[in-house]
Design a protein around this motif. Sequence first.
Motif, PDB file in Angstrom:
ATOM      1  N   UNK A 197       0.604  -1.198   0.058  1.00  0.00           N
ATOM      2  CA  UNK A 197      -0.138   0.142  -0.065  1.00  0.00           C
ATOM      3  C   UNK A 197       0.795   1.350   0.078  1.00  0.00           C
ATOM      4  N   UNK A 198       1.441   1.168  -1.066  1.00  0.00           N
ATOM      5  CA  UNK A 198       2.688   2.553  -1.021  1.00  0.00           C
ATOM      6  C   UNK A 198       1.881   3.789  -0.816  1.00  0.00           C
ATOM      7  N   UNK A 199       1.000   4.137  -1.799  1.00  0.00           N
ATOM      8  CA  UNK A 199       0.430   5.470  -1.902  1.00  0.00           C
ATOM      9  C   UNK A 199      -0.135   5.816  -0.002  1.00  0.00           C
ATOM     10  N   UNK A 200      -0.912   5.001   0.471  1.00  0.00           N
ATOM     11  CA  UNK A 200      -1.400   5.170   1.766  1.00  0.00           C
ATOM     12  C   UNK A 200      -0.089   5.286   2.872  1.00  0.00           C
ATOM     13  N   UNK A 257      -2.393  11.485   4.720  1.00  0.00           N
ATOM     14  CA  UNK A 257      -3.762  11.193   4.976  1.00  0.00           C
ATOM     15  C   UNK A 257      -4.060  12.364   5.889  1.00  0.00           C
ATOM     16  N   UNK A 258      -5.150  13.171   5.173  1.00  0.00           N
ATOM     17  CA  UNK A 258      -5.365  14.328   6.040  1.00  0.00           C
ATOM     18  C   UNK A 258      -6.595  14.114   6.972  1.00  0.00           C
ATOM     19  N   UNK A 259      -6.841  14.966   8.075  1.00  0.00           N
ATOM     20  CA  UNK A 259      -7.941  14.948   8.761  1.00  0.00           C
ATOM     21  C   UNK A 259      -9.031  14.917   8.055  1.00  0.00           C
ATOM     22  N   UNK A 260     -10.260  14.275   8.479  1.00  0.00           N
ATOM     23  CA  UNK A 260     -10.493  13.257   9.523  1.00  0.00           C
ATOM     24  C   UNK A 260      -9.634  12.014   9.674  1.00  0.00           C
ATOM     25  N   UNK A 306     -10.372   6.571   5.979  1.00  0.00           N
ATOM     26  CA  UNK A 306     -11.630   6.172   6.218  1.00  0.00           C
ATOM     27  C   UNK A 306     -11.902   4.622   6.504  1.00  0.00           C
ATOM     28  N   UNK A 307     -11.121   3.625   6.069  1.00  0.00           N
ATOM     29  CA  UNK A 307     -11.428   2.322   6.585  1.00  0.00           C
ATOM     30  C   UNK A 307     -11.201   2.293   8.234  1.00  0.00           C
ATOM     31  N   UNK A 308     -10.188   2.803   8.781  1.00  0.00           N
ATOM     32  CA  UNK A 308     -10.073   3.195   9.947  1.00  0.00           C
ATOM     33  C   UNK A 308     -11.403   3.591  10.802  1.00  0.00           C
ATOM     34  N   UNK A 309     -11.681   4.921  10.216  1.00  0.00           N
ATOM     35  CA  UNK A 309     -12.768   5.477  11.070  1.00  0.00           C
ATOM     36  C   UNK A 309     -13.978   4.404  10.908  1.00  0.00           C
ATOM     37  N   UNK A 360      -1.354  19.530  12.858  1.00  0.00           N
ATOM     38  CA  UNK A 360      -0.487  18.633  12.452  1.00  0.00           C
ATOM     39  C   UNK A 360      -0.870  18.153  10.825  1.00  0.00           C
ATOM     40  N   UNK A 361      -1.835  18.564  10.147  1.00  0.00           N
ATOM     41  CA  UNK A 361      -1.863  18.589   8.888  1.00  0.00           C
ATOM     42  C   UNK A 361      -2.511  17.334   8.506  1.00  0.00           C
ATOM     43  N   UNK A 362      -1.906  16.134   9.263  1.00  0.00           N
ATOM     44  CA  UNK A 362      -2.138  14.748   8.745  1.00  0.00           C
ATOM     45  C   UNK A 362      -1.471  13.890   9.904  1.00  0.00           C
ATOM     46  N   UNK A 363      -1.847  12.578   9.955  1.00  0.00           N
ATOM     47  CA  UNK A 363      -1.652  11.657  10.572  1.00  0.00           C
ATOM     48  C   UNK A 363      -0.627  10.520   9.971  1.00  0.00           C
ATOM     49  N   UNK A 364       0.206   9.675  10.701  1.00  0.00           N
ATOM     50  CA  UNK A 364       1.167   8.740   9.897  1.00  0.00           C
ATOM     51  C   UNK A 364       0.025   7.735   9.130  1.00  0.00           C
ATOM     52  N   UNK A 365       0.201   7.578   7.896  1.00  0.00           N
ATOM     53  CA  UNK A 365      -0.562   6.510   7.258  1.00  0.00           C
ATOM     54  C   UNK A 365      -0.239   5.068   7.548  1.00  0.00           C
ATOM     55  N   UNK A 366       0.838   4.586   7.739  1.00  0.00           N
ATOM     56  CA  UNK A 366       1.198   3.463   8.175  1.00  0.00           C
ATOM     57  C   UNK A 366       0.553   2.690   9.258  1.00  0.00           C
ATOM     58  N   UNK A 367       0.371   3.805  10.390  1.00  0.00           N
ATOM     59  CA  UNK A 367      -0.179   3.219  11.612  1.00  0.00           C
ATOM     60  C   UNK A 367      -1.771   3.070  11.302  1.00  0.00           C
ATOM     61  N   UNK A 368      -2.330   3.828  10.769  1.00  0.00           N
ATOM     62  CA  UNK A 368      -3.602   3.984  10.535  1.00  0.00           C
ATOM     63  C   UNK A 368      -4.034   2.895   9.627  1.00  0.00           C
ATOM     64  N   UNK A 369      -3.150   2.450   8.718  1.00  0.00           N
ATOM     65  CA  UNK A 369      -3.390   1.139   7.837  1.00  0.00           C
ATOM     66  C   UNK A 369      -3.294   0.057   8.539  1.00  0.00           C
ATOM     67  N   UNK A 370      -2.272  -0.190   9.615  1.00  0.00           N
ATOM     68  CA  UNK A 370      -2.269  -1.197  10.332  1.00  0.00           C
ATOM     69  C   UNK A 370      -3.296  -1.513  11.357  1.00  0.00           C
ATOM     70  N   UNK A 371      -3.727  -0.482  11.828  1.00  0.00           N
ATOM     71  CA  UNK A 371      -4.910  -0.303  12.869  1.00  0.00           C
ATOM     72  C   UNK A 371      -6.169  -0.970  12.200  1.00  0.00           C
TER      73      UNK A 371
END
Length: 491
Positions: free
Chosen positions: A158-161, A166-169, A172-175, A364-375
Amino acid sequence: MNRALLDKAIGGTLYEAVASHIAKLIESGTLCPGERTPSVRQLRRQLSVSASTVMEAYRLLESRGLVRARPQSGYFVRGSTAARGKGRSDAAASTLPEPSVSRPSPLAEPVAVADLAASLAARIGHSNVLQLGPAVPAADLLPVEALSRLYGRLARRSRETVHGYITPPGYLPLRRQIARRLIDAGCNRSPDDILITHGATEAVHLCLRAITRPGDVVAVESPTYYGSLEAIESLGLRAQAIPTSAREGMDLDALERALHAGGIRAILISCNFANPLGSIMSDDNKRRLIQLAKTYRLPVIDDDIYGDLAFDEERPAALAAFDDEGWVLAVGSLSKTVSPGLRIGWCCPGRFAGQVLRLKLAASHANAGMAQLVAATFLAEGRYERQVRRLRRYYAQQAERFREVVVEAFPSTTRVTKPRGGHVLWIEAPVGVDSLRLYDRALTHRISIAPGPLFSATGEHRHCLRLNLAVPWSGEVKQALSTLGTLLTVC
Ligand SMILES: Cc1ncc(COP(=O)(O)O)c(C=O)c1O
């Protein structure tokens, strides 16, 4: 039992007979603690009574403490399996009383806890210290292997993610996954209501900033989590500690008096398994708190980070489940259940969503994508439920083990909490004990504790300490607790 039998059985009203029918199912063990009771529709059909009779019966059972209602989910049997099958150890551990309701200073005070927190944190970072102080789950209790495999697999796919913003909120799959989890807490929230944050810590900061101005007063529990106090301090706010019971949480009569006196602009609370008391507010009190929020038009930040860690009952409803006007800013996190290192938290800021989102973008404009994807993947694959089930059982056992050693090794006038969830234990040592001195002495034995003054805006709770239950049980832990008991007599 059918309607004819019911008619025979009753001398009183129909709903009382229905209630006694359900009570018997509970007494006989046909319905166990935590289980959902028959629905209104089932009972209506089975007993040939009206829906309102069944509802009346359930209200009666609720007032007797046999069942509890969960919004949108029905009724559940109250009480704990552990409590019913009390073992020897529990009987022994019950010989120490729980702490009495706290009596903090009645004044709103500036907070001065950050220096103490920073200096203590700097001293316990060594790997050879037994970490009974910080409320951090040991890596052995976390799904470290599964997470590592997910990191490897997802980083490749998942290179793009992973490498984009990944801007707020937030992702989406994590939310979506979080919205599904919130149903268990009685909350119907859409993924669009959820903002992903850098842990619950950032969520609380953003919420506080959105609803207060420097100098404002925030009502908090007493004792309360020092991270909340640090947030209040860093924003130039003042804290008003409200008397709090180790069982039921914040004393709402005292809160109402404080609200009536004026000056409080917000409440920051943990209704479920508060840190450090482990207290849990009843559903009735949650309803009352919402009513107070409405009356005084007062935002309430509910930090529900321990809500999923109920020892043996169903997960309690979150405060937000009772909120139909958006006064609750609900906060959660995966730090205590999956991994603090993921730094995945969230908030549902209710009517304050716009302000909180803007602050998050600016901060903070965005959160780390990797952690959100893993979660998101961890939750979607159904691993969260298994992990939480395991932790709940383990922490329940740990609470008993710790309490047992406290009974054996601590002075007989010690008081200790009996939490029903979460993973911390609060100990009120005899008055005169200095927990800061105990902290120093314990460190020389390579044991860390969290001293009481950390949990107060103004250095109260000097004779108290908090212990972290989220460490694997071992002879070393048992010995460390005995050592603390001995040290207490000279501190
Ligand atoms: C009540 C409470 N809120 C928030 C936090 C911090 O959460 P996070 O790691 O998600 O920032 C803690 C950690 O101990 C806590 O006990």
